[in-house]
Motif scaffolding. Structure first.
Motif, PDB file in Angstrom:
ATOM      1  N   PHE C 421       8.864  -3.790 -26.528  1.00 56.60           N
ATOM      2  CA  PHE C 421       9.777  -4.706 -26.033  1.00 56.60           C
ATOM      3  C   PHE C 421      10.878  -4.343 -27.125  1.00 56.60           C
ATOM      4  O   PHE C 421      11.910  -4.712 -26.132  1.00 56.60           O
ATOM      5  N   GLY C 422      10.669  -3.862 -28.426  1.00 55.11           N
ATOM      6  CA  GLY C 422      12.243  -3.052 -28.990  1.00 55.11           C
ATOM      7  C   GLY C 422      12.554  -2.071 -27.773  1.00 55.11           C
ATOM      8  O   GLY C 422      13.837  -2.522 -27.496  1.00 55.11           O
ATOM      9  N   LEU C 423      11.808  -1.248 -27.097  1.00 54.00           N
ATOM     10  CA  LEU C 423      12.534  -0.589 -26.094  1.00 54.00           C
ATOM     11  C   LEU C 423      13.588  -1.354 -25.089  1.00 54.00           C
ATOM     12  O   LEU C 423      14.543  -0.939 -24.555  1.00 54.00           O
ATOM     13  N   LEU C 424      12.288  -2.231 -24.923  1.00 48.23           N
ATOM     14  CA  LEU C 424      13.156  -2.753 -23.439  1.00 48.23           C
ATOM     15  C   LEU C 424      14.534  -3.838 -23.983  1.00 48.23           C
ATOM     16  O   LEU C 424      15.412  -3.963 -23.355  1.00 48.23           O
ATOM     17  N   GLY C 425      14.249  -4.148 -25.443  1.00 50.48           N
ATOM     18  CA  GLY C 425      15.150  -4.740 -25.820  1.00 50.48           C
ATOM     19  C   GLY C 425      16.860  -4.021 -25.965  1.00 50.48           C
ATOM     20  O   GLY C 425      17.881  -4.805 -25.551  1.00 50.48           O
ATOM     21  N   TYR C 426      16.078  -3.220 -26.183  1.00 46.95           N
ATOM     22  CA  TYR C 426      17.287  -1.691 -26.203  1.00 46.95           C
ATOM     23  C   TYR C 426      18.131  -1.885 -25.568  1.00 46.95           C
ATOM     24  O   TYR C 426      19.725  -1.469 -24.930  1.00 46.95           O
ATOM     25  N   VAL C 427      17.265  -1.405 -23.899  1.00 50.34           N
ATOM     26  CA  VAL C 427      17.854  -1.538 -22.999  1.00 50.34           C
ATOM     27  C   VAL C 427      18.783  -1.841 -22.715  1.00 50.34           C
ATOM     28  O   VAL C 427      20.010  -2.058 -22.204  1.00 50.34           O
ATOM     29  N   PHE C 428      18.234  -3.652 -22.881  1.00 48.67           N
ATOM     30  CA  PHE C 428      19.083  -4.979 -22.491  1.00 48.67           C
ATOM     31  C   PHE C 428      20.727  -4.516 -23.253  1.00 48.67           C
ATOM     32  O   PHE C 428      21.395  -5.192 -22.883  1.00 48.67           O
ATOM     33  N   VAL C 429      20.721  -3.970 -24.808  1.00 45.53           N
ATOM     34  CA  VAL C 429      21.604  -4.178 -25.183  1.00 45.53           C
ATOM     35  C   VAL C 429      22.675  -3.173 -24.853  1.00 45.53           C
ATOM     36  O   VAL C 429      23.994  -3.510 -24.188  1.00 45.53           O
ATOM     37  N   LYS C 430      21.991  -1.857 -24.528  1.00 48.00           N
ATOM     38  CA  LYS C 430      22.730  -0.858 -23.247  1.00 48.00           C
ATOM     39  C   LYS C 430      23.746  -1.206 -22.315  1.00 48.00           C
ATOM     40  O   LYS C 430      24.501  -0.814 -21.434  1.00 48.00           O
ATOM     41  N   LEU C 431      22.678  -2.168 -21.143  1.00 48.09           N
ATOM     42  CA  LEU C 431      23.653  -2.791 -20.594  1.00 48.09           C
ATOM     43  C   LEU C 431      23.400  -4.324 -20.230  1.00 48.09           C
ATOM     44  O   LEU C 431      24.166  -5.042 -19.128  1.00 48.09           O
ATOM     45  N   ALA C 432      24.598  -4.332 -21.721  1.00 45.42           N
ATOM     46  CA  ALA C 432      25.136  -5.752 -21.890  1.00 45.42           C
ATOM     47  C   ALA C 432      23.979  -6.925 -20.983  1.00 45.42           C
ATOM     48  O   ALA C 432      24.633  -8.150 -20.995  1.00 45.42           O
ATOM     49  N   CYS C 433      23.146  -7.330 -21.346  1.00 45.97           N
ATOM     50  CA  CYS C 433      22.095  -8.340 -20.669  1.00 45.97           C
ATOM     51  C   CYS C 433      22.103  -9.180 -22.028  1.00 45.97           C
ATOM     52  O   CYS C 433      20.880  -8.245 -22.517  1.00 45.97           O
ATOM     53  N   GLU C 434      22.083 -10.340 -22.878  1.00 47.50           N
ATOM     54  CA  GLU C 434      21.492 -10.894 -23.536  1.00 47.50           C
ATOM     55  C   GLU C 434      19.682 -11.869 -24.270  1.00 47.50           C
ATOM     56  O   GLU C 434      20.090 -12.295 -22.561  1.00 47.50           O
ATOM     57  N   PRO C 435      19.191 -11.522 -24.895  1.00 49.48           N
ATOM     58  CA  PRO C 435      17.748 -11.506 -24.874  1.00 49.48           C
ATOM     59  C   PRO C 435      18.043 -12.966 -24.644  1.00 49.48           C
ATOM     60  O   PRO C 435      16.986 -13.244 -24.875  1.00 49.48           O
ATOM     61  N   ALA C 436      18.853 -14.152 -25.308  1.00 51.19           N
ATOM     62  CA  ALA C 436      18.124 -15.430 -25.880  1.00 51.19           C
ATOM     63  C   ALA C 436      17.659 -16.015 -24.776  1.00 51.19           C
ATOM     64  O   ALA C 436      17.035 -16.592 -25.044  1.00 51.19           O
ATOM     65  N   PRO C 437      18.919 -16.126 -23.149  1.00 51.11           N
ATOM     66  CA  PRO C 437      18.298 -16.565 -21.641  1.00 51.11           C
ATOM     67  C   PRO C 437      16.908 -16.252 -22.207  1.00 51.11           C
ATOM     68  O   PRO C 437      15.640 -16.778 -21.928  1.00 51.11           O
ATOM     69  N   LEU C 438      16.244 -15.007 -22.052  1.00 54.56           N
ATOM     70  CA  LEU C 438      15.167 -14.770 -22.265  1.00 54.56           C
ATOM     71  C   LEU C 438      14.097 -15.268 -22.553  1.00 54.56           C
ATOM     72  O   LEU C 438      13.152 -15.556 -21.912  1.00 54.56           O
ATOM     73  N   LEU C 439      14.758 -15.394 -24.689  1.00 57.59           N
ATOM     74  CA  LEU C 439      13.340 -15.611 -24.544  1.00 57.59           C
ATOM     75  C   LEU C 439      13.028 -17.255 -23.766  1.00 57.59           C
ATOM     76  O   LEU C 439      12.020 -17.603 -24.450  1.00 57.59           O
ATOM     77  N   LEU C 440      14.232 -18.280 -24.208  1.00 56.62           N
ATOM     78  CA  LEU C 440      13.762 -18.947 -23.637  1.00 56.62           C
ATOM     79  C   LEU C 440      13.437 -19.497 -22.024  1.00 56.62           C
ATOM     80  O   LEU C 440      12.147 -20.193 -22.254  1.00 56.62           O
ATOM     81  N   GLY C 441      13.686 -18.707 -21.236  1.00 50.54           N
ATOM     82  CA  GLY C 441      12.769 -18.686 -20.311  1.00 50.54           C
ATOM     83  C   GLY C 441      11.316 -17.999 -20.670  1.00 50.54           C
ATOM     84  O   GLY C 441      10.203 -19.012 -19.683  1.00 50.54           O
ATOM     85  N   PHE C 442      11.136 -17.639 -21.565  1.00 47.92           N
ATOM     86  CA  PHE C 442       9.916 -16.663 -21.849  1.00 47.92           C
ATOM     87  C   PHE C 442       9.087 -18.360 -22.709  1.00 47.92           C
ATOM     88  O   PHE C 442       7.449 -18.200 -21.833  1.00 47.92           O
ATOM     89  N   ILE C 443       9.575 -19.168 -23.148  1.00 47.59           N
ATOM     90  CA  ILE C 443       9.018 -20.263 -23.815  1.00 47.59           C
ATOM     91  C   ILE C 443       9.131 -20.891 -22.769  1.00 47.59           C
ATOM     92  O   ILE C 443       7.736 -21.463 -22.692  1.00 47.59           O
ATOM     93  N   LEU C 444      10.213 -21.606 -21.857  1.00 45.74           N
ATOM     94  CA  LEU C 444       9.856 -22.510 -20.764  1.00 45.74           C
ATOM     95  C   LEU C 444       9.170 -22.284 -19.475  1.00 45.74           C
ATOM     96  O   LEU C 444       8.059 -22.855 -19.111  1.00 45.74           O
ATOM     97  N   GLY C 445       8.965 -21.435 -19.340  1.00 49.95           N
ATOM     98  CA  GLY C 445       8.168 -20.611 -18.021  1.00 49.95           C
ATOM     99  C   GLY C 445       6.169 -20.961 -17.966  1.00 49.95           C
ATOM    100  O   GLY C 445       6.559 -22.143 -16.807  1.00 49.95           O
ATOM    101  N   PRO C 446       5.522 -20.951 -18.684  1.00 53.33           N
ATOM    102  CA  PRO C 446       4.285 -21.095 -18.780  1.00 53.33           C
ATOM    103  C   PRO C 446       4.532 -22.848 -18.296  1.00 53.33           C
ATOM    104  O   PRO C 446       3.524 -23.435 -17.629  1.00 53.33           O
ATOM    105  N   LEU C 447       5.215 -23.571 -19.817  1.00 56.36           N
ATOM    106  CA  LEU C 447       4.780 -24.903 -19.085  1.00 56.36           C
ATOM    107  C   LEU C 447       6.076 -25.464 -18.078  1.00 56.36           C
ATOM    108  O   LEU C 447       5.170 -26.629 -18.174  1.00 56.36           O
TER     109      LEU C 447
END
Lengths: 319, 150, 502
Positions: C421-447
């Motif tokens: 996930f560190g590598l993926l996060g690094y790719v996100f940085v390079k592609l200007a994709c912000e990780p905070a919405p991803l994490l919220l989705g990650f928490i809420l998805g299963p719920l």
């Protein structure tokens, strides 16, 4: 042939030597279910064993895959008495039928040492449901087929399978509503969104005592000391209905007899100590009647057979 | 067609790949019905939406100009990743003390300058500190030394 | 009623202020702060490990200490989020967004102080709420069923888009990707293993801590290491330790709003508290005059979520104490701890064991006071940490991360996951994709999936339940309104850009 004999003799001598020196270093007790009653009781027993054996007994959490990761880890660990498992109904009785490919054999890959905790489930209904007894419930379920909902802590849990057994024995149809754990199911039952549950005694008890839910019966053939007035399902016409949630101490299959026997004796002694017994009782467990490693193995075998049948009728097995 | 916003182009592509991946794998799971949604329902719908959103991002990269993708630097990626993996998989076999040392040294290679003496001192300090805090204080069940020394 | 409140609180403080309880409260909050600062070591593991030690204590003393660990960890968690961009728990993800930026600008002091003050204020208010309204609020909690939770999650996800300061489409895509990652593992409804590909470790899903520490922590370290000039990551010019007068003017309202929102969401046992810090941040970003500064070191972006998170942490005791229903893993363990001590948590605790109930509430206030008194002087020390050269700092951070993640389940696989996930996060940085919405989705998805499917099961397939229930309908309408508000400026901007292009 002589070579073989010799090696057997040497091996058993080595094993005896090993067993005599045991324990010479810290023992690890693998707990596949951290953060709940299984870990808590593991720590209660570990503390007592540590005092008795004179070596640290360290509880090591290895969660994952419904307990399979921890159980498999111990199945493949060195059988030297230094790696133990708090195996449970899920890892040793339900998963063998529920999971398509289990990496271990619940009987052959383990020595079953001592049953530590055994908790009955209780059939509880929402207060607004117009039933006062199991008989009323069966009658209601017959007049409203498919309209009653029962919640459970997860698909394939005792709460779920008890419901399936109930449906099968009474010839009724109720809808199973699975949850991620027992707590949200209880909340929905308190609010009346699901009608009933076969909840674990320990978690149901406070709400029963406070009159927030109505208990109809206990799932064991014997009444529970916690609610002596509560009838059993067996008494209420469901002959032979007997389900409990349980967990106990186990070790890898080739662990020497000396060690298994010593552990069994020490664990029983630990559980009989008044303070430990009180703490385990507070988790809803009466002292289990299964007292020897052999009896524990036989108990697990019987449970496995029972759940193989229940999993089949429930259709809980994922395809 | 000229890519005007390389960042968006690659981001779009990434979303499409992820979306299709989940969509295709989810075909193995039952869809179910609206009442009894199967395990395939949610991932299929979401995978589809992600792929579509990816396509939108990808298409806009041809019309709106945006920044280039900054260069990737492989040296820190390699050493940080290697250090973490080594730590994880060596901890049980070679023990806590040595795996902390390995992690510190490998990670330090990923930096701009590597001063052996400084890294060695740092490793010693970190070993002492983490043994005290994690193994002695918080009693985490880690072996300190390799199994054969036990 | 008011008189009894005072007598109850007097009883509670009488219990909480005995020397032995004060001492264990202090031990609890100190230990909590320590494990909160250390990434990956969570309160659940710590409380479980300490449990045998508490056997020798009286039940109330044991519970005071364990509760202290819980909210102490919340304080500690924001420290590592602000200083080194490491969110150890879901609640500190949003604190990273602006807190870490402030630290890089030399404003770690005001950020840490704001977090402490905001948390303290929220803790005080929430304690009063617990004391005064616990039983009626528990009734409110029971009003939330699957359809209400689902609609609340929808609102939360729409709000997630606001977390990002870049492209809306990319933010939505990140939310969806997060939702999908959250689905990995055993499906609650059918028991089917999804996206696990035979890896047993994935059967319980991907762990939040590994994802969060990967995309935030690991990726940040790699990104910092590639800075060509040997410029330090943190400016050496540290302005001041405490918030200025102007800062105070900016934070008091966000703290109030965060406290209110957090207190409300904390009551919901089915995952409401998860939303509290995200919700508070979103709200501030939308209504603050400094909204454009969010994500670039806005002090409001630290104040509001920290207050919300701590308020939620306190009010999440309400369903535990009044219904015996735990709202998170820590609470579930607290129930176990109470049971072993012979106390069955539930409706009768308040009447049968008033010393315990009110003593615990009073101790929460005492513990919060201790935390703020302890933490404010610590700020100077923490800031010293940032003056350590980065080449020394980052291997140390990595060591703590690796140990913490390994300890989650004593399995190297978690460390591997964090690395990936560190590598993926690094790719996100390079592609200007912000990780905070991803994490919220990650928490809420299963719920969200779980509650949607459960609601449909209970309604026997009638989708209108979501609109027939007033609370649920309210959330859905709010989501639609929020979507419109979000879409309008984006559309306008796009049109302007299109004109410029043309």
């Amino acid at each position: 042939m002589r070579k073989l004999l010799l090696s057997i003799v040497l091996l058993s001598a080595a094993q005896t030597a090993l067993a005599q020196a045991w324990p010479a270093r810290p023992i690890r007790l693998i707990c596949p279910y951290p953060g709940g009653p299984v870990e808590l009781s593991s720590r209660i027993v570990a503390q007592k064993l540590q005092e008795a054996l004179g070596q640290p007994v360290v509880v090591e959490n290895r969660p994952g895959a419904g307990g399979v990761i921890g159980a498999d880890y111990v199945a493949k660990a060195a059988p030297d008495g230094y790696t133990l498992l708090m195996g449970a109904i899920a890892t040793h009785a339900i998963n063998p039928s529920l999971m398509p490919s289990l990496p271990y054999d619940a009987m052959r890959d383990f020595r079953h040492i001592a049953l530590v905790v055994q908790v009955p489930n209780v059939l509880v209904v929402n207060n607004d449901l117009p039933v006062k007894s199991v008989k009323d419930l069966i009658a209601l379920a017959r007049t409203k087929p498919g309209q009653l909902d029962f919640g459970s802590g997860s698909t394939g849990s005792t709460g779920h399978l008890a419901g399936e057994l109930f449906k099968q024995m009474t010839g009724t149809f109720m809808v199973h509503i699975p949850y991620r754990s027992s707590a949200p199911a209880v909340a929905d039952m308190l609010a009346g969104r699901v009608h009933l549950m076969f909840d674990n005694l320990a978690s149901a008890l406070p709400n029963i005592k406070a009159g927030k839910v109505r208990a109809l019966a206990v799932t064991t053939t014997r009444r529970t000391d916690f609610l002596p007035d509560l009838p059993t399902l067996d008494e209420s016409g469901l002959k032979g209905f007997n389900l409990t949630t349980w967990w106990g101490l186990m070790a890898p299959a080739k662990t020497p007899n000396e060690i298994v026997n010593r552990l069994s004796a020490e664990t029983l002694k630990a559980m009989d100590a008044p303070d430990a017994r009180e703490r385990l009782r507070n988790l809803g467990s009466a002292t289990p009647g299964v007292r020897t490693p052999e009896a524990f193995s036989a108990f697990i075998e019987a449970e496995k057979t029972l759940y193989a049948r229940l999993v089949k009728v429930s259709g809980a097995k994922p395809d | 067609m000229k890519i005007k916003s390389p960042q968006d182009f690659w981001a779009g592509l990434m979303f499409i790949v992820f979306g299709l991946f989940f969509l295709i794998v989810a075909r193995d799971y039952q869809m179910g019905t609206a009442v009894r949604m199967g395990p395939g329902y949610f991932p299929t719908v979401l995978g589809g939406i992600l792929a579509v959103l990816g396509a939108v991002v990808l298409l806009t990269s041809f019309t709106m100009s945006g920044p280039k993708v900054p260069k990737l630097s492989f040296k820190p990626i390699f050493f940080i990743s290697l250090g973490l993996i080594l730590f994880g998989y060596l901890l049980k076999p070679i023990g806590f003390v040595l795996s902390v040392v390995v992690l510190v040294f490998v990670a330090a290679f990923g930096g701009h300058e590597f001063k052996l003496k400084e890294v060695a001192i740092l490793a010693v300090i970190l070993v002492i500190f983490s043994v005290l805090v994690f193994v002695k204080g918080l009693t985490l069940p880690f072996p300190l030394w390799p199994a054969f020394l036990d | 009623m008011d008189m009894s409140l005072f007598s109850n609180l007097a009883l509670g403080f009488g219990v909480a202020l005995t020397p032995i309880n004060l001492m264990y409260c202090l031990i609890g909050v100190l230990l909590g702060t320590l494990i909160g600062v250390l990434p990956g070591i969570g309160p659940v593991a710590t409380i479980a490990m300490l449990l045998p030690i508490t056997f020798s204590l009286s039940p109330i003393t044991a519970l005071i200490m364990l509760a202290g660990i819980y909210y102490g960890a919340q304080y500690g968690g924001s420290t590592s989020a602000i200083l080194v961009n490491l969110p150890g728990e879901s609640s500190s993800v949003v604190t990273c967004l602006d807190g870490y930026q402030m630290a890089r600008q030399g404003r770690a002091g005001p950020a840490l102080a704001t977090a402490a003050i905001g948390s303290f204020f929220a803790g005080c208010v929430a304690t009063v709420i617990v004391a005064m309204f616990a039983p009626p609020l528990a009734e409110v909690a029971l009003k939330f069923g699957p359809s209400e939770y689902f609609s609340l999650m929808v609102l939360g996800l729409v709000a997630a888009v606001v977390l990002a300061h870049g492209s809306v489409v990319k933010a939505v895509a990140m939310v969806i990707l997060g939702l999908l990652l959250g689905l990995v593992g055993t499906d609650v409804n059918s028991g089917v293993l999804r996206f696990a590909f035979g890896v047993a470790e994935l059967a319980d899903g991907i762990g939040f801590v590994t994802v969060a520490m990967g995309v935030f922590g690991t990726a940040e370290i790699i990104t910092n290491l590639e800075l060509k000039d040997k410029r330090e990551v943190f400016t050496s010019k540290v302005t001041n330790l405490f918030p200025s007068k102007d800062d105070f003017k900016r934070i008091w309202k966000p703290i109030l709003r965060g406290t209110a929102l957090g207190s409300m969401l904390g009551i919901l046992p089915g995952g409401g508290a998860l939303l509290s810090s995200f919700g508070a941040y979103t709200l501030e970003k939308k209504i603050s005059v400094n909204g454009h500064m969010f994500g670039k070191g806005a002090i409001e972006g630290v104040a509001a979520p920290e207050a919300a998170n701590n308020a939620g942490a306190q009010t999440s005791f309400i369903p535990l104490l009044t219904l015996g229903i735990p709202s998170n893993a820590v609470m579930a363990l607290m129930i176990g701890a109470m049971m072993i001590q012979g106390i069955a948590p539930g409706p009768q605790v308040m009447t049968e064991k008033p010393q315990l109930f009110w003593g615990m509430i009073a101790s929460m206030w005492v513990g919060n006071l201790m935390l703020v008194v302890l933490n404010l002087p610590m700020i100077g020390l923490w800031i010293k940490l940032l003056t350590v050269p980065y080449r020394i700092l980052y291997p140390s951070i990595l060591v703590f991360m690796a140990i913490g993640v390994f300890s989650l389940s004593n399995n190297p696989f978690d460390v591997l996951q964090m690395m990936l996930f560190g590598l993926l996060g690094y790719v996100f940085v390079k592609l200007a994709c912000e990780p905070a919405p991803l994490l919220l989705g990650f928490i809420l998805g299963p719920l969200m999936e779980e509650n949607l499917r459960r609601a449909m099961l209970l309604s026997r397939g009638d989708p209108w339940v979501f609109f027939q229930k007033p609370i649920s309908a309210g959330f859905l309408i709010a989501s639609i309104l929020l979507l419109v508000i979000l879409a309008l400026p984006a559309l306008r901007k796009k049109r302007e850009e299109a004109f410029q292009e043309g």
